[in-house]
Structure formats: structure tokens, C-alpha cells
Design a protein around this motif. Sequence first.
Motif, short mmCIF file in Angstrom:
data_model
loop_
_atom_site.label_atom_id
_atom_site.label_comp_id
_atom_site.label_asym_id
_atom_site.label_seq_id
_atom_site.Cartn_x
_atom_site.Cartn_y
_atom_site.Cartn_z
N VAL A 1 0.87 -1.17 0.00
CA VAL A 1 0.00 0.00 0.00
C VAL A 1 0.91 1.22 0.00
N ARG A 2 0.76 2.08 -0.99
CA ARG A 2 1.63 3.24 -1.11
C ARG A 2 0.81 4.50 -1.33
N GLN A 3 1.34 5.62 -0.83
CA GLN A 3 0.66 6.90 -0.94
C GLN A 3 1.28 7.71 -2.09
N SER B 1 -1.38 2.63 6.97
CA SER B 1 -0.82 2.49 5.63
C SER B 1 0.70 2.45 5.67
N CYS B 2 1.36 3.60 5.93
CA CYS B 2 2.82 3.65 5.79
C CYS B 2 3.55 2.90 6.90
N ARG B 3 2.98 2.89 8.10
CA ARG B 3 3.58 2.27 9.30
C ARG B 3 4.95 2.87 9.63
N GLU B 4 5.17 4.11 9.17
CA GLU B 4 6.43 4.80 9.43
C GLU B 4 6.22 6.21 9.97
N GLY B 5 4.96 6.61 10.17
CA GLY B 5 4.70 7.87 10.83
C GLY B 5 4.65 9.10 9.95
#
Length: 316
Positions: free
Chosen positions: A51-53, A264-268
Motif C-alpha cells: 500500500v503506497r501513498q 498504511s505507511c507504518r512509518e509515521g
Amino acid sequence: MTADTVDLMVRQMRVESAGVVSLRLEHPDGAAVDRWTPGAHLDLHLGGGLVRQYSLCGDPDDKTGYRVAVLHERAGRGGSRRVHEALRPGDSVAVSAPRNNFELIPSTRYVFIAGGIGITPILAMIGEAERAGATWELHYGGRDRTTMAFVDELERYGDRVHIVTENVDGILDLATLLGAAEPDTLVYACGPDGLLTAIESYSEVWPEGAIRLERFKAKERVADDGGDAPFRVVCEQSGVSATVSPEKTILETLEESGVNVPNSCREGFCGTCETRVLCGTPDHRDSLLTASEQESGATIMLCVSRARSDELVLDL
């Protein structure tokens, strides 16, 4: 497709520069797409859990489809490779509703700064500034013109657009652009982390909130040698409570406890898992909230942040 996404068709793919391709996404039946505002992005569900933004870079008034652009990052996490190497016109992609964590605030004057693929959210902002009759200028940096997407599209704006190529002009002159605050001016910037960190260093010169950034990945963070302490997280609505260990994030802990949190990103940096804090003190580690927003402690990004208090009560 999930309950939170719709399946759209890749109607067109177009090469915008070396390494950058744009996608035109439409409903197969011709239905109108959801309304969006400049600075918004879409989550593309690319299969295999990817999943990418991607920032919307078309015209918000165009209800027939979305446009996004993707840089081919061969050393990335796999999303851009999937788009460039596997996705083709006619394919179906599950897409989230547009979300905006980079809203264009009304102002009489703007300074837009873009580095590389960071031009994507800025394109729609320029269009909105034009419609509003605001004064604006764009400073767009890249390695060379062949790698810089949408340069031809920007030509119609004349001398308000400043193209800066490293191989000819060097790097963007941030000291001249940002060394002194301009009245009634907002700065919007997007690009690689090094550029944004350099821009962020001028925040003390400008009024709070005047410099606004969007990152495509998390900020580099200095590790805490003291380690992370466990704490209790309580979900007010569901009644679930659990202990977050030093090795787990709040998001991972809640998932293991059966609490479904959109993420989604799980990286903040994407804002999907932002959650209201009802009680307790967050230890913010995200790359999205402003300093004042973090200080307020009103919300938290569950995928990276922790707690300074023994317990956090969340609106979940």
C-alpha cells in the motif's frame, strides 16, 4: 477491494520524465471520482500487501478521474517497481478515498519549493493559488531537466517558475529564499528528506506554521540509548487494554489484541493511523504533526509513537 477502497481502472500511463510515470485512474463505468483538495493523496493497493501513498497532481475540478505520478525507485520498498514494471493501462487498482494532511491554507502570497518528485502535490497548489488570485513563485530543483517531471506543463506560468538543475545551476539557494521571513507569506515544500530538513532549519526565522512540509518517508531519528519502557494502552470505546512492550508499536499491539486500526505507511508520515488521545502523554515520533500539534498531545500516530506516561487512553 476492501470496504475502504474502490476499484479504479488505469486509463492511461504516460512518461513524464526519466524515471517518472503518471497514471490516469478512472471508474470503469465513468462515474465521478471523490472530490479532493490540493495537497491530498491516494493510497494505492498494489497487491501482495503493498500500500503506497501518491500525491494527486491533476485538477481538483476534474471529476472524471485522478492523476498521480510515481518515481521508479529501484532500491525502494517495492511499490514504485510494481507500478513501473507490472501495472498497465486497463489494469484495476484498489484506491482509497483522497486524504489531505498537506492542506493549502488561504494566503495572499506563497513560496512553493519542490525537489524532484516533490513537485506532485505542488502542481495542484499552484492551480489553486492562480484561481484565488494569490501571488506565488515556484522554485523547483532536480539533478537535470531530463529527470524533472512536468517541466513542460509549468512553462505556461512564465517567470514565476524557477527551474534549478544541479548539473547547471547547483542546488536551490535556500538562504536567499528563506533567510528572512516575508509578510503574509506561506511556504509549501515537498521533496527528499535532505531538502526538507534544510528547509525546516529556517522555521525559527519564520512565524510558526508559515513553513509547511510534506515528506514521502519518515524523518531520520536518533535512537534513544535509554531504550523504551513498556506502558499500558486503553481503548475507551472497545474496552480493550494491553501492554505495549519495548519491542512492539502501539499499532502492532492493538492488532494482536483484535483492534482494527486503519493504517498504511507504518512509518509515521501518512497520517492514516492518527488517533485522538483522551488521557496520557504521547511520546511523538512521527514525521507529520507540527511542533505545536505534538505539544498539544491531542492525537498520536500509533504506528511509531509511544507514551511518556504509564498509560494512554485512546478514542478507539
